[in-house]
Design an enzyme around this catalytic site. Structure first.
Site, PDB file in Angstrom:
ATOM      1  CB  CYS A  87      -0.946   0.009   1.198  1.00 37.71           C
ATOM      2  SG  CYS A  87      -0.121  -0.205   2.791  1.00 37.71           S
ATOM      3  CB  SER A 132       7.767   1.672   7.010  1.00 38.75           C
ATOM      4  OG  SER A 132       8.145   0.425   6.478  1.00 38.75           O
ATOM      5  CD  GLU A 186       5.233  -1.354   7.696  1.00 43.42           C
ATOM      6  OE1 GLU A 186       4.468  -2.260   8.044  1.00 43.42           O
ATOM      7  OE2 GLU A 186       5.288  -0.903   6.551  1.00 43.42           O
TER       8      GLU A 186
END
Length: 430
Positions: free
Chosen positions: A50, A106, A111
């Protein structure tokens, strides 16, 4: 071989542009096969999440490979990607890979989900023979390093992902009665399951789940005993009862449309964690609806962020040391390539000699077998002394110098097999 990566990520690429560069499962496999058809590309791994779309390749010609990758993005995805595309080569590409896998690159620093996504990217490429010894080595070393630093710095004790951040955001929005809020998760893939797992850990009592295919539902029920499964076709009917919706599907199409939404009698927060997006943008304009996308989480900081920033600095320094070791491995692996090339050249010359002599001499079958045996033996004897010398090399400068000499004296030796074929030869790929 050398590493090259090209792509886009969350740092400077808007969400609507990142959507145009995303790869779904089918297009990912097609892209790998297409790129392997390029003579200057030997191996391919595509990491599409994403927050990023990145293509990693191994190549003997980094400049040519970089251009191939940028042209591929612009022609096969969208010309709108042009201002946002980056290309990194060799050491810079290696450092970038490590920063991605460790979560230093990230949106949410440190993460956890990216590690699993990198493993999946490697496995998907391996499944269709898209990568060989070189990229497999690079990715496995980065994965192993990440596991080590997460253990060393106890990062795994405070897990982070978009899913966990979304759940924490809901908890902050409803500090007094979050446990009683009704929350619908659309999508039972990894992100949806993670969201459910975090809800269980945080004390949310009323989770609902739906998915087009209802896969993983048994797993979901095992995670949270109160989870209620809803038929996908009924999702719009139940939405007015919900307080929050989290969408995290892999659908190429939107799963929530504004004109299908029922009138609401209480506020509804919709959190879209998918790319391409699951929720039509117009949904956010409906009365009583608050729509959040993954970019809205860029500035959300949790109580452990200061610690992770400090840890990130230490990990970044360790990455540089790790790359030094990896580059040393790459250099010494050049010896294996030269040994392979000498053996292959010797074998080909022997077979050509055998074929030539047997075609001109009137030999019996027994004589032909004997002649072939003698010729192959002599050609092997011819290359054994230089092979022993090569294997005795220890100094990196000597190895690099010898490789340049071999390439100069035998300019065609590395081109006896196309790169795409070398990619699948387990004995030689560096």
């Amino acid at each position: 071989m050398k590493l090259v990566v090209a792509g886009i990520n969350h740092k400077d690429t808007p969400l609507e542009i990142r959507e145009k560069g995303a790869f779904l499962h089918r297009t990912l496999n097609e892209a790998i096969r297409t790129l392997l058809g390029e003579p200057d590309i030997a191996e391919v791994i595509i990491l599409s999440t994403c927050n990023r779309s990145e293509i990693y390749v191994s190549t003997r010609h980094p400049e040519a490979a970089g251009k191939i990758l940028t042209d591929f993005y612009l022609s096969e995805k969208s010309a709108e990607l042009a201002p946002y595309l980056f290309v990194k080569k060799e050491r810079e590409a290696m450092v970038h890979l490590y920063e991605v896998v460790t979560g230093l690159d990230s949106m949410i620093l440190g993460e956890d989900q990216i590690l699993g996504q990198v493993k999946d990217a490697l496995e998907k490429s391996q499944a269709i023979k898209g990568c060989g010894k070189y990229l497999t080595k690079m990715f496995r070393e980065a994965i192993t390093f990440t596991k080590k630093v997460k253990t060393d710095y106890k990062i795994s004790e405070t897990p982070l992902s978009l899913s966990s951040t979304a759940v924490k955001h809901i908890k902050r929005e409803y500090p007094k009665d979050y446990g009683d809020k009704k929350i619908l998760i659309i999508g039972s893939g990894k992100m949806g399951v993670l969201a459910l797992r975090y809800m269980k850990a945080e004390g949310f009592q009323n989770p609902y789940m739906t998915n087009r295919t209802f896969h993983n539902m048994d797993q979901c029920e095992a995670i949270h005993e109160n989870v209620q499964t809803i038929h996908y076709e009924d999702r719009y009917a139940i939405i007015p009862e919900m307080d929050v919706i989290i969408t995290a599907t892999a659908s190429p199409h939107v799963v929530l449309k504004a004109d299908e939404m029922k009138p609401l009698h209480k506020p509804l927060t919709v959190i879209d964690l998918a790319l391409p997006r699951d929720v039509e943008e117009a949904v956010g304009n409906l009365p009583m609806v608050t729509l959040l996308t993954i970019d809205d989480f860029k500035n959300i900081m949790d109580e452990k962020m200061a610690y992770r920033v400090k840890v990130a600095e230490k990990i970044a320094a360790e990455i540089q040391d790790e790359i030094d070791g990896l580059l040393s491995w790459v250099t010494h692996a050049k010896v294996d390539n030269m040994v392979r090339d000498l053996n292959e050249t010797s074998r080909q010359l022997a077979e050509e000699t055998i074929e030539n002599l047997c075609g001109k001499l009137n030999l019996t079958e027994k004589e032909e077998v004997y002649l072939a045996k003698v010729i192959r033996s002599k050609f092997r004897e011819m290359v054994m002394p230089p092979i022993k010398q090569l294997k005795s090399l220890e100094c990196e400068e000597e190895i690099i110098g010898i490789e340049k000499t071999v390439t100069y004296l035998f300019p065609g030796i590395q081109d006896k097999k196309p790169l795409a074929e070398q990619n699948h030869d387990d004995t030689a790929v560096i």
